[in-house]
Design an enzyme around this catalytic site. Structure first.
Site, PDB file in Angstrom:
ATOM      1  N   ARG A 122       2.814   2.920  -3.331  1.00 26.16           N
ATOM      2  CA  ARG A 122       3.995   2.134  -2.971  1.00 26.16           C
ATOM      3  C   ARG A 122       4.821   1.856  -4.229  1.00 26.16           C
ATOM      4  O   ARG A 122       4.318   1.932  -5.339  1.00 26.16           O
ATOM      5  CB  ARG A 122       3.582   0.802  -2.350  1.00 26.16           C
ATOM      6  CG  ARG A 122       2.916   0.908  -1.007  1.00 26.16           C
ATOM      7  CD  ARG A 122       2.649  -0.471  -0.412  1.00 26.16           C
ATOM      8  NE  ARG A 122       2.046  -1.377  -1.368  1.00 26.16           N
ATOM      9  CZ  ARG A 122       2.692  -2.384  -1.962  1.00 26.16           C
ATOM     10  NH1 ARG A 122       3.963  -2.619  -1.709  1.00 26.16           N
ATOM     11  NH2 ARG A 122       2.059  -3.171  -2.816  1.00 26.16           N
ATOM     12  N   LYS A 135       3.218   0.408   5.430  1.00 26.89           N
ATOM     13  CA  LYS A 135       3.254  -0.955   4.903  1.00 26.89           C
ATOM     14  C   LYS A 135       4.562  -1.664   5.216  1.00 26.89           C
ATOM     15  O   LYS A 135       4.583  -2.889   5.325  1.00 26.89           O
ATOM     16  CB  LYS A 135       2.964  -0.954   3.403  1.00 26.89           C
ATOM     17  CG  LYS A 135       1.510  -0.609   3.069  1.00 26.89           C
ATOM     18  CD  LYS A 135       0.511  -1.571   3.717  1.00 26.89           C
ATOM     19  CE  LYS A 135      -0.905  -1.349   3.238  1.00 26.89           C
ATOM     20  NZ  LYS A 135      -1.885  -2.227   3.919  1.00 26.89           N
ATOM     21  N   HIS A 155      -4.525  -9.165   7.629  1.00 26.94           N
ATOM     22  CA  HIS A 155      -4.881  -7.944   6.894  1.00 26.94           C
ATOM     23  C   HIS A 155      -6.407  -7.900   6.891  1.00 26.94           C
ATOM     24  O   HIS A 155      -7.047  -8.477   6.020  1.00 26.94           O
ATOM     25  CB  HIS A 155      -4.310  -8.033   5.478  1.00 26.94           C
ATOM     26  CG  HIS A 155      -4.463  -6.776   4.688  1.00 26.94           C
ATOM     27  ND1 HIS A 155      -4.416  -6.749   3.314  1.00 26.94           N
ATOM     28  CD2 HIS A 155      -4.664  -5.486   5.066  1.00 26.94           C
ATOM     29  CE1 HIS A 155      -4.574  -5.514   2.887  1.00 26.94           C
ATOM     30  NE2 HIS A 155      -4.727  -4.736   3.930  1.00 26.94           N
ATOM     31  N   SER A 196      -9.490  -5.018  -2.211  1.00 28.28           N
ATOM     32  CA  SER A 196     -10.147  -3.781  -2.625  1.00 28.28           C
ATOM     33  C   SER A 196     -11.370  -4.078  -3.484  1.00 28.28           C
ATOM     34  O   SER A 196     -11.332  -4.938  -4.361  1.00 28.28           O
ATOM     35  CB  SER A 196      -9.146  -2.936  -3.420  1.00 28.28           C
ATOM     36  OG  SER A 196      -9.726  -1.733  -3.826  1.00 28.28           O
ATOM     37  N   LYS A 234     -15.236  -4.442   2.211  1.00 32.77           N
ATOM     38  CA  LYS A 234     -14.707  -4.583   3.581  1.00 32.77           C
ATOM     39  C   LYS A 234     -14.990  -3.341   4.423  1.00 32.77           C
ATOM     40  O   LYS A 234     -15.468  -3.440   5.556  1.00 32.77           O
ATOM     41  CB  LYS A 234     -13.202  -4.860   3.511  1.00 32.77           C
ATOM     42  CG  LYS A 234     -12.525  -5.070   4.847  1.00 32.77           C
ATOM     43  CD  LYS A 234     -11.148  -5.686   4.696  1.00 32.77           C
ATOM     44  CE  LYS A 234     -10.188  -4.779   3.984  1.00 32.77           C
ATOM     45  NZ  LYS A 234      -9.064  -4.299   4.801  1.00 32.77           N
ATOM     46  N   THR A 235     -14.698  -2.165   3.866  1.00 28.02           N
ATOM     47  CA  THR A 235     -14.900  -0.920   4.620  1.00 28.02           C
ATOM     48  C   THR A 235     -16.378  -0.701   4.914  1.00 28.02           C
ATOM     49  O   THR A 235     -16.770  -0.393   6.045  1.00 28.02           O
ATOM     50  CB  THR A 235     -14.344   0.278   3.824  1.00 28.02           C
ATOM     51  OG1 THR A 235     -12.967   0.020   3.532  1.00 28.02           O
ATOM     52  CG2 THR A 235     -14.451   1.556   4.621  1.00 28.02           C
ATOM     53  N   ASP A 266      -7.661  -2.283   9.326  1.00 22.23           N
ATOM     54  CA  ASP A 266      -6.690  -2.799   8.357  1.00 22.23           C
ATOM     55  C   ASP A 266      -5.772  -3.912   8.846  1.00 22.23           C
ATOM     56  O   ASP A 266      -5.480  -4.821   8.087  1.00 22.23           O
ATOM     57  CB  ASP A 266      -5.833  -1.635   7.853  1.00 22.23           C
ATOM     58  CG  ASP A 266      -5.207  -1.905   6.489  1.00 22.23           C
ATOM     59  OD1 ASP A 266      -5.836  -2.583   5.664  1.00 22.23           O
ATOM     60  OD2 ASP A 266      -4.085  -1.435   6.255  1.00 22.23           O
ATOM     61  N   ARG A 302      -5.252   9.520  -0.519  1.00 25.97           N
ATOM     62  CA  ARG A 302      -5.379   8.867   0.792  1.00 25.97           C
ATOM     63  C   ARG A 302      -5.551   9.895   1.897  1.00 25.97           C
ATOM     64  O   ARG A 302      -5.141  11.042   1.768  1.00 25.97           O
ATOM     65  CB  ARG A 302      -4.102   8.067   1.098  1.00 25.97           C
ATOM     66  CG  ARG A 302      -3.854   6.903   0.158  1.00 25.97           C
ATOM     67  CD  ARG A 302      -4.530   5.660   0.666  1.00 25.97           C
ATOM     68  NE  ARG A 302      -4.370   4.525  -0.230  1.00 25.97           N
ATOM     69  CZ  ARG A 302      -4.706   3.282   0.089  1.00 25.97           C
ATOM     70  NH1 ARG A 302      -5.220   3.025   1.285  1.00 25.97           N
ATOM     71  NH2 ARG A 302      -4.565   2.306  -0.767  1.00 25.97           N
TER      72      ARG A 302
END
Length: 549
Positions: free
Chosen positions: A57, A211, A230, A248, A252-253, A267, A338
């Site tokens: 981004r 996003k 989020h 990050s 979480k994943t 997400d 990604r």
């Protein structure tokens, strides 16, 4: 608010001689290959690369229209909410239309954001790139048959995306940001929340599209009493849903991929009067260093073999060899490689992507100071405080030789995408927790027995036992002790976990060093809170439970 810009865009589409309107997915894939926007990898997934300025981004080029009628609904003190005026947006939009008119083909997709038809946001994406059109097909949801139920039914969002073009910077002197070399930026990711319009010029990173729409939803939904989050979400066999929030590196994943629980999404979700609903149709996973042994579901979703016209996964900015083989350990171009893939490519999902009200919410943090308990319970005020702070810690870059942990605060675990005033999100969380009797736990996946460099990372198997105890209700009836410095409640016992590790001071050989390190982190919390929220209308009962206060 006039929608003359939407009419202008519709007119530009009508006037163009080659518009590909909601073409079949297979055709999008074929055109992305034919137009040399991507190549076919050995698995059948598409591989693509962006220009160097588009490997992530561009937060400094991401702007929101500020106008008197709505400016009080956005927190302009947040560093990610960069204002432009309506005139500048209109100049950008007109230039983008001129660029679009010269394109050989125009792709249009109509999709929605949100699995709950009551607030699904229709999104019309107009772009010159088949690959970015395919990205919206991966990430945004099909328009449901009952879309007329939506509060946004007749007022959807229009996005015009020109990923590989650049603005004429001379038009934007004093309007868009100055670059370090003194020139004006020629790329922009611009949102007009009131007119529900977006323009992207010059950012080829697919995540700019995702996003932007996440940010738009996070702005719109609180007006409808819906809390945007989020987070990842999953559901147990008894229909009990859980949310996992974390920045990050917090796990979480890993922790949301639970074979005993069906995944709703990884997400972005909304929490309405009816429960939880995923925003998306797919996932956009980081691929750097992905290990098929540790994250088999994500790896298989991306790397399963299929005819390329069926596959449609987009792998962005990963190293790929002439034989179509990926090297996910090569970060020379970017560590931010990604993959965009359909949610249905994961094995254990709930197809509707909706569930009831969450019984449990987990806030994940990786505390490199080694002073936070591995699991603690939060009441509504405590949960609102930790939600506001979005704390984790990271290690300073090794190139400087610094190994001291650094506290990181990202409001609501997603600061760049949360444009509204902070009390709006925090108050909604507190209200919904109380109304639906939702339990919130703070899970520290960071260090134990000392800070980074002295202690060691918390054993993931023990973390899983604490997570399972929280989700199953096993922590509801145990005895707790209050931590007066961090204002959290620590369970004195947890099934399958040695009780001594539940209190971090017990695991430190040097108890004085623990006290100093804990005090240091608490003071950083207090200072960060005052800087971000000192004048933000936060309830006094929430302020009081900030660590260090």
């Amino acid at each position: 608010m006039s929608n003359n810009l939407k009419q202008k865009l519709a007119g530009a589409i009508d006037a163009h001689g080659n518009v590909l309107n909601n073409i079949p997915r297979r055709n999008m894939i074929q055109m992305a290959v034919d137009n040399r926007e991507a190549i076919i990898s050995e698995s059948g997934a598409l591989a693509t690369w962006t220009p160097p300025e588009s490997t992530g981004r561009s937060p400094k080029d991401t702007v929101i229209v500020k106008r008197a009628s709505s400016e009080k609904t956005i927190d302009w003190t947040s560093p990610n909410n960069i204002p432009i005026d309506e005139e500048t947006f209109d100049i950008i939009f007109d230039e983008a239309l001129e660029i679009l008119a010269k394109k050989g083909q125009v792709h249009v997709t109509d999709r929605v954001i949100g699995a709950d038809s009551k607030y699904a946001l229709p999104v019309k994406t107009v772009t010159d790139k088949a690959l970015h059109s395919l990205f919206t097909d991966n990430m945004f949801r099909p328009v449901p048959a009952d879309i007329e139920k939506s509060v946004y039914y007749e007022d959807g969002f229009y996005l015009l995306a020109l990923p590989y073009d650049k603005l004429d910077a001379s038009k934007y002197e004093g309007r868009l940001r100055k670059l370090p070399n003194g020139k004006t930026s020629n790329m922009v990711v611009a949102m007009d929340m009131d007119r529900k319009m977006g323009v992207i010029v010059g950012s080829a990173y697919c995540g700019s599209i995702k996003k932007m729409l996440f940010t738009v939803m996070n702005y719109l939904l609180p007006f409808e009493g819906i809390l945007p989050l989020h987070c990842s979400a999953n559901e147990g066999k008894n229909g009990d849903s859980a949310l996992l929030l974390g920045l990050s590196g917090t796990g979480k994943t890993t922790l949301s991929a639970d074979p005993t629980r069906a995944l709703l999404g990884d997400d972005e979700h909304g929490w309405s009067e009816d429960g939880i609903a995923n925003f998306e149709n797919g996932c956009y996973a980081k691929m750097i260093d992905i290990n098929p042994a540790k994250e088999p579901d994500i790896y298989d979703a991306v790397m399963h073999k299929d005819d390329y016209l069926n596959h449609g996964t987009i792998v962005e900015n990963a190293m790929v060899y002439p034989d179509g083989h990926f090297d996910y350990y090569d970060d020379r171009f970017t560590p931010n490689s990604r993959a965009s893939y359909l949610l249905k490519y994961l094995k254990n999902i709930k197809e509707s992507s909706t569930s009831g009200h969450p019984t449990t919410i987990l806030f994940l943090t990786a505390d490199a100071y080694g002073v936070l308990p591995p699991v603690s319970r939060l009441n509504a005020d405590q949960a609102m405080l930790w939600f506001l702070m979005g704390y984790t810690s990271k290690l300073a870059g090794t190139e400087t030789g610094v190994t001291e942990p650094q506290a990181t605060f990202s409001r609501f675990f997603g600061q760049p995408f949360m444009p509204s005033n902070p009390d709006v999100y925090a108050d909604l969380l507190g209200e919904k927790m109380k109304k639906h009797n939702t339990k919130v736990y703070l899970i520290n996946t960071g260090w134990s027995g000392g800070a980074y460099g002295v202690g060691s990372r918390m054993d993931i198997n023990l973390t899983r036992k604490m997570v399972n105890a929280a989700l199953s209700g096993d922590l509801n009836d145990v005895e707790y002790a209050h931590d007066p410095l961090f204002h959290v409640d620590i369970p004195k016992s947890c099934p399958g976990v040695p009780p001594e590790i539940l209190f971090p001071k017990n695991t430190w050989a040097d108890k004085d060093a623990y006290d100093k390190q804990a005090q240091k982190l608490a003071e950083q919390f207090s200072a960060a809170f005052d800087k971000a929220y000192g004048d933000k209308n936060i309830k006094e009962s929430v302020v009081k439970v900030c660590p260090g206060k």
